[in-house]
Design a protein around this motif. Structure first.
Motif, mmCIF file in Angstrom:
data_model
loop_
_atom_site.group_PDB
_atom_site.id
_atom_site.type_symbol
_atom_site.label_atom_id
_atom_site.label_comp_id
_atom_site.label_asym_id
_atom_site.label_seq_id
_atom_site.Cartn_x
_atom_site.Cartn_y
_atom_site.Cartn_z
ATOM 1 N N MET A 70 -1.546 8.965 -1.107
ATOM 2 C CA MET A 70 -0.134 9.143 -1.452
ATOM 3 C C MET A 70 0.049 10.402 -2.316
ATOM 4 S SD MET A 70 2.517 6.222 -2.726
ATOM 5 C CE MET A 70 1.457 5.699 -4.072
ATOM 6 N N GLU B 153 -0.993 11.894 7.587
ATOM 7 C CA GLU B 153 -1.566 11.108 6.481
ATOM 8 C C GLU B 153 -0.544 10.138 5.905
ATOM 9 O OE1 GLU B 153 -4.867 13.894 4.465
ATOM 10 O OE2 GLU B 153 -2.918 14.852 4.757
ATOM 11 N N LYS B 154 0.728 10.514 5.953
ATOM 12 C CA LYS B 154 1.785 9.603 5.505
ATOM 13 C C LYS B 154 1.724 8.285 6.275
ATOM 14 C CE LYS B 154 6.862 9.283 5.581
ATOM 15 N NZ LYS B 154 6.920 8.299 6.691
ATOM 16 N N VAL C 12 -0.525 5.803 4.433
ATOM 17 C CA VAL C 12 -0.257 5.331 3.068
ATOM 18 C C VAL C 12 -0.152 3.803 3.028
ATOM 19 C CG1 VAL C 12 1.416 5.321 1.180
ATOM 20 C CG2 VAL C 12 0.763 7.491 2.245
ATOM 21 N N LYS D 14 -5.079 4.144 -1.373
ATOM 22 C CA LYS D 14 -3.641 4.282 -1.167
ATOM 23 C C LYS D 14 -3.050 5.284 -2.165
ATOM 24 C CE LYS D 14 -1.435 0.440 -0.495
ATOM 25 N NZ LYS D 14 -1.017 0.470 0.934
#
Length: 319
Positions: free
Chosen positions: A78, A61-62, A65, A74
């Motif tokens: 995050m 998932e990073k 971002v 976003k």
């Protein structure tokens, strides 16, 4: 000498009986309490794997971002990444307390990860090439995690049970975050719906593998009997997988989506879902760090760990 050994063995047997009486009565075991070696080692392996998986699980998932489609999305993803990293650190502290009698600490956990001795969850070795993958991780992967982790909320080991209460509460928000992404895409354009369906097809086998094999004969790696014996959890791998199906198959179908398994159906007589077994040989390969993104994510984690060594040294000096 023989008499001394017999006395020590008898004392350990009495401690073990008292220990089992305590956990069967619903009492919580704390870090400083006496516990059998196999209970301690099972907890270390389970909690270390869980903690590392929270950290490695933030990496897919990073990647999204900077690519999220809006400022709102976003900020949401995050915050989720930040939560997952926090879960990992919390769990590694719990594992570290259990490792003290062996003279080990969190540094050893990280070294075990980099050497391949410590595994992380199969789903976090997978690719996340589209925004739908990012949403599906939150919706179905975190949904599966909630089912697995809530089964351990009353775990016999107190520090783990207490940590899970906080983690599960936050995971509910993560699942809602993922569901929001999937709902928006499923109600969007034809291309967006295709994107969601492709993500489900891509992740389906990994989701089946999430809970582990039904029994040890499948892969020889299942520790479910030990965890149930010691009341760390109450349900088997297959029970948890069936719970996942019951909760999420109707939701997937209600969106006009499908699962890539023509055999999938609910058997009313047996009161369980029938499905095509995943490739458990592939499962073993993935958790041996031979998945699509295994080496890339391990390298990123190791590089970050080495480059930030000075931070850990500074914090240790400040104590």
């Amino acid at each position: 000498m023989t008499e001394t050994l017999n006395n020590e063995q008898q004392a350990d047997e009495e401690k073990y009986r008292d220990f089992m009486i305590r956990i069967n009565a619903g009492e919580k075991i704390e870090a400083d309490d006496w516990m059998p070696d196999d209970y301690r080692t099972t907890l270390i392996k389970l909690i270390s794997m869980h903690g590392i998986s929270e950290i490695m699980g933030a990496l897919p998932e990073k990647e999204w971002v900077p690519k999220a489609p809006s400022l709102k999305r976003k900020l949401g993803i995050m915050a989720k990444v930040q939560d997952e990293m926090g879960h990992g650190q919390l769990l590694l502290r719990v594992a570290e307390d259990l490792m003290k009698p062996y003279g080990k600490n969190r540094e050893d956990i990280m070294e075990d990860l980099f050497s391949g001795k410590l595994k992380f969850h199969n789903v976090f070795h997978m690719e996340a090439p589209t925004w739908a993958d990012a949403g599906l991780i939150g919706w179905l992967v975190d949904g599966a995690a909630i089912i697995s982790q809530t089964n351990m909320l009353d775990a016999s080991y107190g520090p783990y049970a207490r940590a899970l209460k906080r983690i599960c509460a936050e995971e509910v928000f993560h699942a809602q975050h993922g569901e929001s992404i999937i709902m928006a895409l499923a109600e969007g354009t034809k291309e967006q719906r295709v994107m969601v369906q492709d993500a489900i097809n891509r992740w389906w086998e990994a989701l089946l593998m999430f809970f582990g094999p039904a029994d040890a004969s499948t892969t020889g790696t299942s520790k479910q009997d030990t965890t149930i014996k010691y009341r760390i959890r109450t349900k088997t791998n297959e029970d948890l997988r069936q719970d996942f199906f019951s909760k999420y198959i109707p939701r997937v179908l209600s969106l006009g989506l499908t699962v890539p398994d023509e055999t999938m159906h609910f058997d009313k007589e047996k009161e369980k879902w029938v499905y095509k077994q995943p490739d458990w040989g592939r499962f073993k390969e993935i958790i041996r760090n031979n998945g699509p993104k295994s080496q890339e994510r391990l390298q990123l984690r190791q590089t970050t760990y080495i480059e930030n060594h000075w931070v850990r040294e500074a914090l240790a000096a400040a104590k």
